[in-house]
Design a protein around this motif. Sequence first.
Motif, PDB file in Angstrom:
ATOM      1  N   VAL A 110       0.836  -1.212   0.000  1.00  0.00           N
ATOM      2  CA  VAL A 110       0.000   0.000   0.000  1.00  0.00           C
ATOM      3  C   VAL A 110       0.867   1.257   0.000  1.00  0.00           C
ATOM      4  CG1 VAL A 110      -1.613   1.357   1.418  1.00  0.00           C
ATOM      5  CG2 VAL A 110      -1.988  -1.094   1.085  1.00  0.00           C
ATOM      6  N   VAL A 111       1.854   1.301   0.879  1.00  0.00           N
ATOM      7  CA  VAL A 111       2.619   2.553   0.997  1.00  0.00           C
ATOM      8  C   VAL A 111       3.575   2.749  -0.186  1.00  0.00           C
ATOM      9  CG1 VAL A 111       2.351   2.740   3.492  1.00  0.00           C
ATOM     10  CG2 VAL A 111       4.372   1.578   2.572  1.00  0.00           C
ATOM     11  N   GLU A 112       4.052   1.654  -0.763  1.00  0.00           N
ATOM     12  CA  GLU A 112       4.930   1.815  -1.936  1.00  0.00           C
ATOM     13  C   GLU A 112       4.151   2.327  -3.125  1.00  0.00           C
ATOM     14  OE1 GLU A 112       7.675  -1.168  -3.074  1.00  0.00           O
ATOM     15  OE2 GLU A 112       8.966  -0.588  -1.397  1.00  0.00           O
ATOM     16  N   ARG A 113       2.906   1.879  -3.228  1.00  0.00           N
ATOM     17  CA  ARG A 113       2.071   2.326  -4.346  1.00  0.00           C
ATOM     18  C   ARG A 113       1.870   3.837  -4.247  1.00  0.00           C
ATOM     19  NH1 ARG A 113      -3.216   3.015  -5.595  1.00  0.00           N
ATOM     20  NH2 ARG A 113      -3.664   2.685  -7.796  1.00  0.00           N
ATOM     21  N   SER A 114       1.533   4.318  -3.040  1.00  0.00           N
ATOM     22  CA  SER A 114       1.274   5.757  -2.942  1.00  0.00           C
ATOM     23  C   SER A 114       2.570   6.548  -3.149  1.00  0.00           C
ATOM     24  CB  SER A 114       0.546   6.132  -1.646  1.00  0.00           C
ATOM     25  OG  SER A 114       1.424   6.114  -0.563  1.00  0.00           O
ATOM     26  N   ALA A 115       3.699   6.021  -2.655  1.00  0.00           N
ATOM     27  CA  ALA A 115       4.974   6.729  -2.847  1.00  0.00           C
ATOM     28  C   ALA A 115       5.297   6.845  -4.333  1.00  0.00           C
ATOM     29  CB  ALA A 115       6.095   5.994  -2.113  1.00  0.00           C
ATOM     30  N   TRP A 116       5.111   5.745  -5.049  1.00  0.00           N
ATOM     31  CA  TRP A 116       5.454   5.741  -6.464  1.00  0.00           C
ATOM     32  C   TRP A 116       4.560   6.711  -7.244  1.00  0.00           C
ATOM     33  CZ3 TRP A 116       6.314   0.649  -9.758  1.00  0.00           C
ATOM     34  CH2 TRP A 116       7.121   0.983 -10.863  1.00  0.00           C
ATOM     35  N   LEU A 117       3.255   6.668  -6.935  1.00  0.00           N
ATOM     36  CA  LEU A 117       2.334   7.587  -7.620  1.00  0.00           C
ATOM     37  C   LEU A 117       2.718   9.043  -7.342  1.00  0.00           C
ATOM     38  CD1 LEU A 117      -1.096   5.780  -7.088  1.00  0.00           C
ATOM     39  CD2 LEU A 117       0.164   6.090  -9.238  1.00  0.00           C
ATOM     40  N   LYS A 118       3.077   9.321  -6.071  1.00  0.00           N
ATOM     41  CA  LYS A 118       3.482  10.696  -5.712  1.00  0.00           C
ATOM     42  C   LYS A 118       4.693  11.106  -6.524  1.00  0.00           C
ATOM     43  CE  LYS A 118       0.967  11.917  -2.184  1.00  0.00           C
ATOM     44  NZ  LYS A 118       0.361  13.193  -1.930  1.00  0.00           N
ATOM     45  N   HIS A 119       5.628  10.179  -6.680  1.00  0.00           N
ATOM     46  CA  HIS A 119       6.859  10.512  -7.400  1.00  0.00           C
ATOM     47  C   HIS A 119       6.585  10.679  -8.890  1.00  0.00           C
ATOM     48  CE1 HIS A 119       9.728   9.106  -3.998  1.00  0.00           C
ATOM     49  NE2 HIS A 119       8.907  10.057  -3.660  1.00  0.00           N
ATOM     50  N   GLN A 120       5.717   9.825  -9.428  1.00  0.00           N
ATOM     51  CA  GLN A 120       5.398   9.957 -10.859  1.00  0.00           C
ATOM     52  C   GLN A 120       4.703  11.293 -11.128  1.00  0.00           C
ATOM     53  OE1 GLN A 120       3.232   6.347 -11.482  1.00  0.00           O
ATOM     54  NE2 GLN A 120       5.044   5.240 -12.178  1.00  0.00           N
ATOM     55  N   ALA A 121       3.926  11.744 -10.135  1.00  0.00           N
ATOM     56  CA  ALA A 121       3.190  12.998 -10.329  1.00  0.00           C
ATOM     57  C   ALA A 121       4.136  14.196 -10.444  1.00  0.00           C
ATOM     58  CB  ALA A 121       2.214  13.206  -9.169  1.00  0.00           C
ATOM     59  N   ARG A 122       5.392  14.002 -10.090  1.00  0.00           N
ATOM     60  CA  ARG A 122       6.335  15.122 -10.177  1.00  0.00           C
ATOM     61  C   ARG A 122       7.062  15.162 -11.515  1.00  0.00           C
ATOM     62  NH1 ARG A 122       5.387  17.427  -5.616  1.00  0.00           N
ATOM     63  NH2 ARG A 122       6.782  19.161  -6.026  1.00  0.00           N
ATOM     64  N   GLU A 123       6.819  14.173 -12.362  1.00  0.00           N
ATOM     65  CA  GLU A 123       7.498  14.156 -13.672  1.00  0.00           C
ATOM     66  C   GLU A 123       7.106  15.405 -14.461  1.00  0.00           C
ATOM     67  OE1 GLU A 123       6.465  10.350 -15.386  1.00  0.00           O
ATOM     68  OE2 GLU A 123       7.679   9.266 -13.915  1.00  0.00           O
ATOM     69  N   GLY A 124       8.092  16.025 -15.091  1.00  0.00           N
ATOM     70  CA  GLY A 124       7.829  17.218 -15.897  1.00  0.00           C
ATOM     71  C   GLY A 124       7.973  18.511 -15.102  1.00  0.00           C
ATOM     72  N   ARG A 125       8.056  18.414 -13.769  1.00  0.00           N
ATOM     73  CA  ARG A 125       8.168  19.645 -12.969  1.00  0.00           C
ATOM     74  C   ARG A 125       9.620  20.094 -12.861  1.00  0.00           C
ATOM     75  NH1 ARG A 125       3.757  19.903  -8.491  1.00  0.00           N
ATOM     76  NH2 ARG A 125       5.202  21.497  -7.786  1.00  0.00           N
ATOM     77  N   ILE A 126       9.794  21.384 -12.664  1.00  0.00           N
ATOM     78  CA  ILE A 126      11.138  21.907 -12.406  1.00  0.00           C
ATOM     79  C   ILE A 126      11.277  22.008 -10.891  1.00  0.00           C
ATOM     80  CG2 ILE A 126      12.723  23.850 -12.768  1.00  0.00           C
ATOM     81  CD1 ILE A 126      11.951  22.703 -15.428  1.00  0.00           C
TER      82      ILE A 126
END
Length: 467
Positions: free
Chosen positions: A375-391
């Motif tokens: 459960v916690v790895e899934r949310s961590a990964w999604l959070k990290h993917q959501a930062r793709e493209g940001r400066i």
Amino acid sequence: MRTFGCQMNEHDSERISGLLETDGLRRAESDDDADVVVLNTCCIRENADNKLYGTLGHLKTWKDAKEGRRIVVGGCLSQKDKDVVQSRAPWVDVVMGTHNVHRTTELLHQAIEHGPITEILEEAVIDDHALFPSALPARRETSYNAWVTIQIGCDNTCAYCIVPAVRGKEISRPFADIVNEVRHLASQGVTEVTLLGQNVNSYGRDLSLAARRDGADVSAGPQFAQLLRDVGSVDGIRRVRYTSPHPKDMRMDVLQAMAETPSVCEHLHYPLQSGSNRVLSLMHRGYTGERYLERLAEARRLMPDLAVTTDIIVGFPGETEDDFVRTLEVAAEADFDSTFTFIFSPREGTEAATMHDHFIDPAVVAERFERLRAVVERSAWLKHQAREGRIEEIIVEGPSRRNPGVTTGRTRQNKLVHFTAPHPLRPGTYATAEITRGAPHFLEGKFVEVLSEPTHKIRIPVATVNV
Ligand code: 5AD
Ligand code: SF4
């Protein structure tokens, strides 16, 4: 110098190294080169004891190999074990605890002259300027960021936790001393500080009470929010972090101070421990899962880009399947950026260690641990993917350990970023990078530009801070 455990211990190790360097010793590159080995120990979870006595076994061979070699054992495990260390490993020269870090060099000299010595103080000596380890010389590991102790000890009674037994009662460091130390650090080129305490939200409650008793017209209550604002506005300080708050004491004024002080980073370490109200009550945590989530929602409302990390214990005595499912639910709803998951470990002397009849079968605990991890790895990964493209703004730590061609740094959210820079960047440089990939435990990025070069000229070898 070998350190186990938390940042508090790492910071104590910087003090121990600083004291020894002031006394003429130098850091050795390997055991072979060393004359003195210091182990700064931790006892928060199981196995630390076995590991320590194992390590001391190896060190006996090391010591016997050359005349004049010395072994010092300090920290939380020796504070807890007291005379046991010397009786199980009589070749250790100095055994000291958490309250006498400032005595390191005297103790080592005494041992050299008169033989092995154990000195464990029952509590901190209050009128001593060395009470707050930050007031001792430090051999800081890096020169652009620094830990600053704001409080020692802990007055809570979490049923599983050994910390109050080994770190003593809660004592806040005077407000002005902290701000002065941060000013001094900033003048040396430090741009990032992490305020350290076991329960930072209650920082200053004891100071306010003492001031009122002395007749001062001050409001009772903690002063952490004001401390964040004052430390955060010190010239040259670009990033302020802190650890750890306690959810039961987290107040709106602290969240507001975080949100309104630009240098305070968008990161909150917010230890949940369990999502079940029944288990939280057995742990004496003083909040419910609902209240935890409500406060978290407030924090995110004030700071939309907040990263939240947490600690969770699996298998606390009496934890049922329903309790555990509630932890999964609260963790999923909290949507953490990163989670430290721990298997309950009975620590002798704590209330939970006496609850034998309710200990959970290790196979059940292992299975729950895996379910939580998913459960916690899934949310961590999604959070990290959501930062793709940001400066992202990154403070450079240095070349990656695995690949020296890659630069490593941290974002304001405290996320590790690996990126390739066109030329080497000195540790402490602020740069920006575009995030190209979010992995479960780190980000990858593409260098954009340098924002500022570090201003410290040299490593701070020994900073004597008389504040
Ligand atoms: N067993 C397992 N985990 C523990 N922690 C503290 N004491 C114990 C224990 N007896 C965890 C808590 C705490 C973190 C630093 O270590 O989650 O927040
Ligand atoms: Fe830190 Fe607690 Fe370990 Fe001591 S026992 S080093 S305070 S985690």
